[in-house]
Design a protein around this motif. Sequence first.
Motif, PDB file in Angstrom:
ATOM      1  N   SER A 157      -5.579  -3.276  -2.194  1.00 58.24           N
ATOM      2  CA  SER A 157      -4.829  -4.434  -1.692  1.00 58.24           C
ATOM      3  C   SER A 157      -5.760  -5.476  -1.069  1.00 58.24           C
ATOM      4  N   TRP A 158      -6.897  -5.036  -0.543  1.00 63.79           N
ATOM      5  CA  TRP A 158      -7.830  -5.971   0.105  1.00 63.79           C
ATOM      6  C   TRP A 158      -8.433  -6.937  -0.913  1.00 63.79           C
ATOM      7  N   TYR A 159      -8.675  -6.463  -2.147  1.00 59.92           N
ATOM      8  CA  TYR A 159      -9.337  -7.293  -3.150  1.00 59.92           C
ATOM      9  C   TYR A 159      -8.359  -7.918  -4.158  1.00 59.92           C
ATOM     10  N   LEU A 160      -7.062  -7.702  -3.967  1.00 53.91           N
ATOM     11  CA  LEU A 160      -6.052  -8.352  -4.810  1.00 53.91           C
ATOM     12  C   LEU A 160      -5.458  -9.518  -4.020  1.00 53.91           C
ATOM     13  N   LYS A 161      -5.627 -10.731  -4.511  1.00 50.69           N
ATOM     14  CA  LYS A 161      -5.286 -11.906  -3.716  1.00 50.69           C
ATOM     15  C   LYS A 161      -3.794 -12.104  -3.519  1.00 50.69           C
ATOM     16  N   ASN A 162      -2.954 -11.537  -4.374  1.00 47.45           N
ATOM     17  CA  ASN A 162      -1.502 -11.756  -4.260  1.00 47.45           C
ATOM     18  C   ASN A 162      -0.773 -10.636  -3.509  1.00 47.45           C
ATOM     19  N   VAL A 163      -1.550  -9.806  -2.796  1.00 46.89           N
ATOM     20  CA  VAL A 163      -0.963  -8.724  -2.002  1.00 46.89           C
ATOM     21  C   VAL A 163      -0.952  -9.153  -0.541  1.00 46.89           C
ATOM     22  N   ASP A 164       0.070  -8.711   0.187  1.00 43.75           N
ATOM     23  CA  ASP A 164       0.210  -9.078   1.598  1.00 43.75           C
ATOM     24  C   ASP A 164      -0.971  -8.597   2.416  1.00 43.75           C
ATOM     25  N   SER A 165      -1.161  -9.236   3.558  1.00 45.40           N
ATOM     26  CA  SER A 165      -2.303  -8.932   4.420  1.00 45.40           C
ATOM     27  C   SER A 165      -2.177  -7.531   5.010  1.00 45.40           C
ATOM     28  N   LEU A 166      -3.289  -6.794   4.975  1.00 34.29           N
ATOM     29  CA  LEU A 166      -3.330  -5.435   5.513  1.00 34.29           C
ATOM     30  C   LEU A 166      -3.527  -5.492   7.020  1.00 34.29           C
ATOM     31  N   VAL A 167      -2.748  -4.712   7.764  1.00 38.85           N
ATOM     32  CA  VAL A 167      -2.805  -4.715   9.227  1.00 38.85           C
ATOM     33  C   VAL A 167      -3.545  -3.494   9.745  1.00 38.85           C
ATOM     34  N   LYS A 168      -3.145  -2.309   9.263  1.00 36.37           N
ATOM     35  CA  LYS A 168      -3.808  -1.074   9.694  1.00 36.37           C
ATOM     36  C   LYS A 168      -3.529   0.014   8.667  1.00 36.37           C
ATOM     37  N   VAL A 169      -4.339   1.079   8.735  1.00 38.64           N
ATOM     38  CA  VAL A 169      -4.179   2.237   7.865  1.00 38.64           C
ATOM     39  C   VAL A 169      -4.143   3.467   8.754  1.00 38.64           C
ATOM     40  N   SER A 170      -3.217   4.390   8.452  1.00 39.88           N
ATOM     41  CA  SER A 170      -3.043   5.572   9.289  1.00 39.88           C
ATOM     42  C   SER A 170      -2.837   6.799   8.420  1.00 39.88           C
ATOM     43  N   ILE A 171      -3.378   7.935   8.890  1.00 40.51           N
ATOM     44  CA  ILE A 171      -3.107   9.213   8.226  1.00 40.51           C
ATOM     45  C   ILE A 171      -2.354  10.150   9.175  1.00 40.51           C
ATOM     46  N   ILE A 172      -1.725   9.589  10.199  1.00 39.45           N
ATOM     47  CA  ILE A 172      -0.866  10.372  11.095  1.00 39.45           C
ATOM     48  C   ILE A 172       0.502  10.498  10.435  1.00 39.45           C
ATOM     49  N   PRO A 173       1.001  11.712  10.244  1.00 37.37           N
ATOM     50  CA  PRO A 173       2.326  11.855   9.617  1.00 37.37           C
ATOM     51  C   PRO A 173       3.404  11.131  10.431  1.00 37.37           C
ATOM     52  N   ARG A 174       4.237  10.416   9.738  1.00 35.23           N
ATOM     53  CA  ARG A 174       5.314   9.666  10.394  1.00 35.23           C
ATOM     54  C   ARG A 174       6.526   9.725   9.484  1.00 35.23           C
ATOM     55  N   GLY A 175       7.663  10.228  10.016  1.00 30.68           N
ATOM     56  CA  GLY A 175       8.848  10.375   9.189  1.00 30.68           C
ATOM     57  C   GLY A 175       8.590  11.388   8.089  1.00 30.68           C
ATOM     58  N   LYS A 176       8.845  10.990   6.839  1.00 31.96           N
ATOM     59  CA  LYS A 176       8.611  11.874   5.701  1.00 31.96           C
ATOM     60  C   LYS A 176       7.236  11.685   5.083  1.00 31.96           C
ATOM     61  N   SER A 177       6.516  10.661   5.505  1.00 27.69           N
ATOM     62  CA  SER A 177       5.222  10.358   4.888  1.00 27.69           C
ATOM     63  C   SER A 177       4.097  11.026   5.668  1.00 27.69           C
ATOM     64  N   LEU A 178       3.010  11.335   4.933  1.00 27.39           N
ATOM     65  CA  LEU A 178       1.821  11.937   5.553  1.00 27.39           C
ATOM     66  C   LEU A 178       0.811  10.886   5.978  1.00 27.39           C
ATOM     67  N   GLY A 179       0.971   9.687   5.510  1.00 26.81           N
ATOM     68  CA  GLY A 179       0.091   8.585   5.860  1.00 26.81           C
ATOM     69  C   GLY A 179       0.715   7.280   5.425  1.00 26.81           C
ATOM     70  N   SER A 180       0.151   6.168   5.877  1.00 29.84           N
ATOM     71  CA  SER A 180       0.750   4.877   5.541  1.00 29.84           C
ATOM     72  C   SER A 180      -0.266   3.762   5.696  1.00 29.84           C
ATOM     73  N   ALA A 181      -0.077   2.735   4.887  1.00 34.69           N
ATOM     74  CA  ALA A 181      -0.847   1.502   4.998  1.00 34.69           C
ATOM     75  C   ALA A 181       0.132   0.403   5.390  1.00 34.69           C
ATOM     76  N   TRP A 182      -0.168  -0.262   6.500  1.00 39.14           N
ATOM     77  CA  TRP A 182       0.775  -1.245   7.070  1.00 39.14           C
ATOM     78  C   TRP A 182       0.347  -2.654   6.676  1.00 39.14           C
ATOM     79  N   TYR A 183       1.346  -3.429   6.217  1.00 39.18           N
ATOM     80  CA  TYR A 183       1.089  -4.785   5.742  1.00 39.18           C
ATOM     81  C   TYR A 183       1.914  -5.788   6.535  1.00 39.18           C
ATOM     82  N   LEU A 184       1.511  -7.031   6.427  1.00 44.54           N
ATOM     83  CA  LEU A 184       2.261  -8.143   7.014  1.00 44.54           C
ATOM     84  C   LEU A 184       2.782  -9.009   5.866  1.00 44.54           C
ATOM     85  N   PRO A 185       3.978  -8.735   5.371  1.00 44.89           N
ATOM     86  CA  PRO A 185       4.475  -9.465   4.201  1.00 44.89           C
ATOM     87  C   PRO A 185       4.758 -10.929   4.512  1.00 44.89           C
ATOM     88  N   GLU A 186       4.462 -11.757   3.546  1.00 46.96           N
ATOM     89  CA  GLU A 186       4.842 -13.159   3.643  1.00 46.96           C
ATOM     90  C   GLU A 186       6.283 -13.321   3.171  1.00 46.96           C
TER      91      GLU A 186
END
Length: 650
Positions: free
Chosen positions: A473-502
């Motif tokens: 996502s960092w090198y694809l220009k049409n993807v929303d801005s990346l905010v943070k990346v986590s590998i702490i399990p949250r909900g049903k997911s084991l990890g997540s990449a957080w974005y700031l959608p336009e």
Amino acid sequence: MISNFKNSKNKNVSENENPKKPPIGFKPYWIYIFFLVSMVLLIFINPLIKTKEISWLNFENKMLSKHDVAKIVVVNKEIAEIYIKPERLSDPKYFEVSKNAFTSTIGPHYVIQIGSVESFENKLFQVQEGFLPEEKVEITYQSRANWGSILSWLLPFGVLILFWILMFRGMGRGNVGSSVFNFGKSTAKLIDKDTKSTITFKDVAGLREAKSEVEEIVDFLKNPETYTKLGAKIPKGVMLVGPTGTGKTLMAKAVAGEAQVPFFSLSGSEFVEMFVGVGASRVRDLFKQAKEKAPSIIFIDEIDAVGRSRSKLNSFQTNDERENTLNQLLTELDGFGTNTGVIVLAATNRADILDKALLRPGRFDRHIYLELPNKQERLEIFGVHLRPIKKSEDVDVELLASLSPGFSGADIANICNEAALIAARKKKEEVEQKDFMEARDRVVGGLERKGKIISAKEKEIVAHHEAGHAVASWYLKNVDSLVKVSIIPRGKSLGSAWYLPEEHQIITKSQFIDQICASLGGRAAEELIFNEVSSGALDDLEKVTKQAYNMVAFYGLNDELGPMSFYDSTGENERFLGKPYSENMAVLIDKEVQDLITSAYLRTKNLLTEHESELETLAELLLKKEVVYLEDLEKILGKRIKDIPLNIKD
């Protein structure tokens, strides 16, 4: 996995004021209480006054032959009551009788079941054959009503009647009295001058256009001559349409608070009952009450419960009672004049399934669409929900509004409440910015599960999976801005990449393809590093497949199919078992979707191969810190062209 940001006041009464209590008068339920108490007394007292039954042999040997019997009373030719002489009751053999306070003085003391009067008289005559005349016992005959038998029959019926009376009283307690026949009356909650709503338009934020249209209706109810003198007709009905949580019901409550006229509020499901004809009857009664109290407002929430389409496609799901209720509602909407002072408000988030006859001009003339708020509107909504919260000075409301695109008013209210709960749990005096960030993450991704046990190998796979999302996502220009990346399990997911959608109103083909590539970054990274893929990309593959089918079959973004769309905005095709295109077209759509996803996957894999060293570095940092923020991402991947708000770290 990629986790995107998605789309009463009480009256003060002084202590010196003593409101007058209504006089205590005769209440109908006192009869029920008296009836029940009487039954209980009869049940408990009856065993106490019950006379002991004896056999003929015992009577002959111990009483009659000893000249202890004073008299005998034959009742209804069935039983004989034995009365013992008062001076004989002191004998020890009569101790059980003498201790009974109910029978010791008046009697009878014993009873005997007799087969027939003639047989009883013959046996009595034989026993007394040698007695002197003054020693013989007097016999009398009586006919009495058997109250015990009568009560045993009446009591069950009485209990059933009492049960049904109390049940129907409970059914009719709404504003319609307590009669059994009032279940056909309207159950609408009436808000008038005495019980006025405390919510006003000041409490409704982020709905400027919708609020201005509704304010016009309120102004008409207050000043109707301003409009009628020019020949204008106020709309009979206003339909509030929008996604869940956008404030439809809140808008109706604000109308009730601002208009200061009788406001009838109820849900669409309250019209439909198990009794045939009740729904239509309640509709008639509702409009009758509204006309009597005109000018007034009727608000029907979730009107889709009663206003579903009556098309032929729904014939196999037809509910006659619902259709009768809808027909009566349509008739009532046509049955009053335009300027009678009765306005109908309705709210739904399923306008596509409503009957067309209900939505036509003349019934619901005006349709107000409540959409998800933009950034400025979210800022106003945060301002409303932050009023009662004791927040610290570091809370940046504008940043919170920027980091919550696609959130509805209900979502924002939930974030504010969760932040206050988190701060209270940590024994803080004020709610800080960090608490709001944690609340946002919890609302979007679920509860953090740091105690979830994950093996070292699985944790390494998750770290490279999330690093693959981040690098792609960092090198694809049409993807929303990346905010943070986590590998702490949250909900049903084991990890997540957080974005700031336009906030986009339309999405181009290149944007679609870049988003698909970013979603496939996790699976591509697993294959690149471990030469093997896992089941962790299930959510990504599901989202990618749906996006690809939308591009090909709905949006007309495929060169092979051309500008064709099989999207059905009415929802009627969903009820068919087949598809609105041929088998050959279905094969072509499947092939184009498969080619689109395959080419996007190869593109993503080539991109990650080019930046494999950065992928490994980011994965190692994730294994060490578990959460990587924007500053560390920029150190590893370099500065990204897109601007990202500062101070977004938790």
